[in-house]
Design a protein around this motif. Sequence first.
Motif, PDB file in Angstrom:
ATOM      1  N   LEU A 270      -3.345   3.852  12.187  1.00 30.69           N
ATOM      2  CA  LEU A 270      -3.853   3.894  10.812  1.00 30.69           C
ATOM      3  C   LEU A 270      -3.257   5.070  10.049  1.00 30.69           C
ATOM      4  O   LEU A 270      -2.796   4.918   8.904  1.00 30.69           O
ATOM      5  N   ASP A 271      -3.255   6.261  10.671  1.00 37.12           N
ATOM      6  CA  ASP A 271      -2.711   7.453  10.009  1.00 37.12           C
ATOM      7  C   ASP A 271      -1.253   7.236   9.603  1.00 37.12           C
ATOM      8  O   ASP A 271      -0.847   7.589   8.494  1.00 37.12           O
ATOM      9  N   ARG A 272      -0.481   6.668  10.520  1.00 37.37           N
ATOM     10  CA  ARG A 272       0.948   6.481  10.235  1.00 37.37           C
ATOM     11  C   ARG A 272       1.174   5.440   9.146  1.00 37.37           C
ATOM     12  O   ARG A 272       2.086   5.583   8.318  1.00 37.37           O
ATOM     13  N   ASP A 273       0.350   4.385   9.143  1.00 39.33           N
ATOM     14  CA  ASP A 273       0.480   3.382   8.079  1.00 39.33           C
ATOM     15  C   ASP A 273       0.133   3.979   6.721  1.00 39.33           C
ATOM     16  O   ASP A 273       0.842   3.757   5.731  1.00 39.33           O
ATOM     17  N   MET A 274      -0.960   4.741   6.659  1.00 40.50           N
ATOM     18  CA  MET A 274      -1.356   5.351   5.386  1.00 40.50           C
ATOM     19  C   MET A 274      -0.279   6.333   4.924  1.00 40.50           C
ATOM     20  O   MET A 274       0.053   6.400   3.737  1.00 40.50           O
ATOM     21  N   TRP A 275       0.233   7.122   5.869  1.00 36.25           N
ATOM     22  CA  TRP A 275       1.312   8.064   5.555  1.00 36.25           C
ATOM     23  C   TRP A 275       2.506   7.321   4.964  1.00 36.25           C
ATOM     24  O   TRP A 275       3.104   7.754   3.969  1.00 36.25           O
ATOM     25  N   THR A 276       2.857   6.184   5.569  1.00 38.56           N
ATOM     26  CA  THR A 276       4.018   5.420   5.107  1.00 38.56           C
ATOM     27  C   THR A 276       3.754   4.792   3.743  1.00 38.56           C
ATOM     28  O   THR A 276       4.640   4.794   2.865  1.00 38.56           O
ATOM     29  N   TYR A 277       2.565   4.245   3.531  1.00 37.38           N
ATOM     30  CA  TYR A 277       2.240   3.685   2.211  1.00 37.38           C
ATOM     31  C   TYR A 277       2.326   4.755   1.121  1.00 37.38           C
ATOM     32  O   TYR A 277       2.779   4.487   0.008  1.00 37.38           O
TER      33      TYR A 277
END
Length: 447
Positions: A270-277
């Motif tokens: 989740l953290d990495r997806d939010m970071w990427t978005y």
Amino acid sequence: MELNSLSAISPIDGRYRNTTSALAAYFSEYALIKYRVFIEVEYFIALCDHPLPQLRDFDKNATEKLRDIYKNFSEADAADIKNIEKTTNHDVKAVEYFLKKQFDSLGLQDYKEFIHFGLTSQDINNTAIPYSFKLAVNEVYLPEINGLVDLLKNFAREWDAVPMLAHTHGQPASPTRLGKEISVFVERLENQLALLKAVPYSAKFGGATGNFNAHHVAYPEIEWKAFGNHFINDILGLHRSQFTTQIEHYDNFAAQCDALKRINNILIDLDRDMWTYISMNFFKQKIKAGEIGSSAMPHKVNPIDFENSEGNLGIANALFEHLAAKLPISRLQRDLTDSTVLRNIGVPVAHTLIAIRSTVKGLNKLLLNEAAINASLEANWAVVAEAIQTILRREAYPNPYEALKDLTRTNMQVNAQTIAGFVDALDVSDAVKNEIKAITPQNYTGI
């Protein structure tokens, strides 16, 4: 140096003390001593309720006075036990001697030899630790992780109708909906939390090598296995392992560590997806007055909360992995390697707590940038090729996949006009052409 938030070696008790302080009630040295006292007192009361012949005349009115020993347990009491330990060089024996002094002060000296009767230290440790761990999970961890899940559920509802370009292998892919992508994490977290809750909090209770040797030799007429099951399962609310060595075999605790690690892996995802978005400008971040994003670049607002969370989850998982791998292994009927390891149970829980709060903080900063999301869809009309070739397959059109591959790979820019021109040239009915022309990156989001 005096121990405080600036001199603490671990950031758990230093920089992040405000975040982790609630865990001290379950995982500190004080807490371990308190729960040992709790187990010893409740064990003595259980012996009185059984009752043993020598305890039949015990005044039941004194029971609450005994319980007050742990209910009113203070740091001064813990310090007293630590002072006793300087002489005994044995932490659990120090608790026994402390309780004997308490019995003397309550006028119960005639019964004090039944404190710790027939037990080994691991009967205390392997009940006190799972008991406090269970409380910590239920009273601190679950409220925090459930709060994060609830926040994600709110976002899933709020963003349910927001179309978004998906990315597989880092490349533009069939559009999705932002709310649905958030729901993926909700489902994963809820499933793994259910597995965590299904694992029993196992405890060992059966004397020096798990056979109630001392109990049985003193009172062979008593069903000590039934007594142990009642004490652990009914009074303490734990789950007594039936066949043990001197120690609990920790298999269920290892399963709990693995479950917590899987939940943390989902949070890292989740953290990495939010970071990427955020890096894709799908989200902007709320700015707090006075905060600095970069010491050198004034324009920056860094996604530091998701990064902080990811780092702490990594530390937590490394420790959970070691706990799960090490604790179930002990030489013969026991070695001491589990003792020092068990004292660190609170460390990965603390890093997990820091991470959860960082993720929540990061999520609460998000500002949806629908203009950027829509622009990415408009810039990637090629993603509707999947829809077109699938409809053409339905219509028995020859080589539809190859036709769309040629279209999308030979054109420098595929847009609405490119697609419309391609459709107009197809040898299909006007109804099918109109059906295809109605498809856009914004509405090709499935169900």
